[in-house]
Design a protein around this motif. Sequence first.
Motif, PDB file in Angstrom:
ATOM      1  N   ASN A  16       0.819  -1.213   0.000  1.00  8.65           N
ATOM      2  CA  ASN A  16       0.000   0.000   0.000  1.00  8.65           C
ATOM      3  C   ASN A  16       0.851   1.261   0.000  1.00  8.65           C
ATOM      4  O   ASN A  16       0.519   2.247  -0.659  1.00  8.65           O
ATOM      5  N   GLU A  17       1.943   1.234   0.734  1.00  4.78           N
ATOM      6  CA  GLU A  17       2.830   2.399   0.771  1.00  4.78           C
ATOM      7  C   GLU A  17       3.359   2.718  -0.634  1.00  4.78           C
ATOM      8  O   GLU A  17       3.318   3.868  -1.090  1.00  4.78           O
ATOM      9  N   ILE A  18       3.827   1.705  -1.324  1.00  2.17           N
ATOM     10  CA  ILE A  18       4.401   1.908  -2.661  1.00  2.17           C
ATOM     11  C   ILE A  18       3.331   2.302  -3.664  1.00  2.17           C
ATOM     12  O   ILE A  18       3.517   3.226  -4.468  1.00  2.17           O
ATOM     13  N   LEU A  19       2.177   1.630  -3.637  1.00  2.00           N
ATOM     14  CA  LEU A  19       1.102   1.987  -4.565  1.00  2.00           C
ATOM     15  C   LEU A  19       0.596   3.400  -4.300  1.00  2.00           C
ATOM     16  O   LEU A  19       0.227   4.115  -5.230  1.00  2.00           O
ATOM     17  N   GLY A  20       0.608   3.825  -3.061  1.00  2.54           N
ATOM     18  CA  GLY A  20       0.208   5.197  -2.736  1.00  2.54           C
ATOM     19  C   GLY A  20       1.100   6.216  -3.416  1.00  2.54           C
ATOM     20  O   GLY A  20       0.616   7.227  -3.930  1.00  2.54           O
ATOM     21  N   ARG A  21       2.392   5.954  -3.423  1.00  2.00           N
ATOM     22  CA  ARG A  21       3.323   6.874  -4.103  1.00  2.00           C
ATOM     23  C   ARG A  21       3.136   6.812  -5.617  1.00  2.00           C
ATOM     24  O   ARG A  21       3.143   7.830  -6.305  1.00  2.00           O
ATOM     25  N   LEU A  22       2.984   5.610  -6.149  1.00  2.00           N
ATOM     26  CA  LEU A  22       2.850   5.429  -7.596  1.00  2.00           C
ATOM     27  C   LEU A  22       1.560   6.061  -8.124  1.00  2.00           C
ATOM     28  O   LEU A  22       1.564   6.734  -9.146  1.00  2.00           O
ATOM     29  N   PHE A  23       0.459   5.852  -7.418  1.00  2.00           N
ATOM     30  CA  PHE A  23      -0.846   6.331  -7.871  1.00  2.00           C
ATOM     31  C   PHE A  23      -1.105   7.784  -7.505  1.00  2.00           C
ATOM     32  O   PHE A  23      -1.995   8.408  -8.037  1.00  2.00           O
ATOM     33  N   GLU A  24      -0.382   8.300  -6.538  1.00  2.28           N
ATOM     34  CA  GLU A  24      -0.545   9.685  -6.096  1.00  2.28           C
ATOM     35  C   GLU A  24      -1.909   9.953  -5.483  1.00  2.28           C
ATOM     36  O   GLU A  24      -2.423  11.066  -5.556  1.00  2.28           O
ATOM     37  N   SER A  56      -2.236  10.108 -11.325  1.00  4.38           N
ATOM     38  CA  SER A  56      -1.151  10.430 -12.249  1.00  4.38           C
ATOM     39  C   SER A  56      -1.642  10.253 -13.680  1.00  4.38           C
ATOM     40  O   SER A  56      -2.726   9.730 -13.917  1.00  4.38           O
ATOM     41  N   LYS A  57      -0.848  10.658 -14.624  1.00  5.58           N
ATOM     42  CA  LYS A  57      -1.191  10.497 -16.041  1.00  5.58           C
ATOM     43  C   LYS A  57      -0.628   9.192 -16.604  1.00  5.58           C
ATOM     44  O   LYS A  57      -0.832   8.869 -17.760  1.00  5.58           O
ATOM     45  N   GLN A  58       0.103   8.437 -15.791  1.00  4.92           N
ATOM     46  CA  GLN A  58       0.758   7.229 -16.287  1.00  4.92           C
ATOM     47  C   GLN A  58      -0.099   5.983 -16.052  1.00  4.92           C
ATOM     48  O   GLN A  58      -1.188   6.061 -15.535  1.00  4.92           O
ATOM     49  N   LEU A  59       0.439   4.859 -16.476  1.00  5.81           N
ATOM     50  CA  LEU A  59      -0.166   3.535 -16.307  1.00  5.81           C
ATOM     51  C   LEU A  59      -1.322   3.275 -17.274  1.00  5.81           C
ATOM     52  O   LEU A  59      -2.294   2.614 -16.931  1.00  5.81           O
ATOM     53  N   VAL A  60      -1.203   3.782 -18.492  1.00  4.76           N
ATOM     54  CA  VAL A  60      -2.167   3.486 -19.542  1.00  4.76           C
ATOM     55  C   VAL A  60      -1.689   2.212 -20.244  1.00  4.76           C
ATOM     56  O   VAL A  60      -0.518   2.105 -20.629  1.00  4.76           O
ATOM     57  N   VAL A  61      -2.579   1.243 -20.402  1.00  6.59           N
ATOM     58  CA  VAL A  61      -2.217  -0.045 -21.005  1.00  6.59           C
ATOM     59  C   VAL A  61      -1.884   0.159 -22.480  1.00  6.59           C
ATOM     60  O   VAL A  61      -2.671   0.721 -23.237  1.00  6.59           O
TER      61      VAL A  61
END
Length: 178
Positions: A98-106, A119-124
Amino acid sequence: MNDVDGVADAARQALTKLVGLRLSAAHNAGNMKTLQFGDLQKRGEKGFVGQFALHIQCPWRIERLGKIVTGSLDYYERASDNTNDAWEPGAITGHLQNEILGRLFEGLNDDTRSHVNRSKQLVVEEVTADSFGGARIRMSGDYNLVIFPSGTKGEDWRLFEPSKTPHFFIEDGKAVLE
């Protein structure tokens, strides 16, 4: 769809529906990772769903540039900011994943304890699959979601449109649509 030789093709065909959609939210249902793809829609008073939901019950990881960002086993590791002396591995909160996903997802939705991708990232961008029902989902920002079944029994992962049937899933080494 129970032909073992067709597992890779069936999985790839199912997952291709995610191309062009953003990984928009992540949530835990116990140790099962639930991922939402596409625009989020309100469901119930506090909940929400994406256009597609991916429920993963087998090992998985998110990779970037040859390194593991996080994965299924981080659910059992204490987060760096977790000061709860009573915390135990497998607790629904306070873990490294959860800590890491929180940073990644903002973002974190406090009502649902879901990470919301602001964030604007993580588009398949592309999906591939193997004959074991494993898959690699390549996303923008050089991220990859890798799913790898590691047992002979049980459900490994499931992809579906919330409130609709059929569901596509990998179970007991077979691709199933029902």
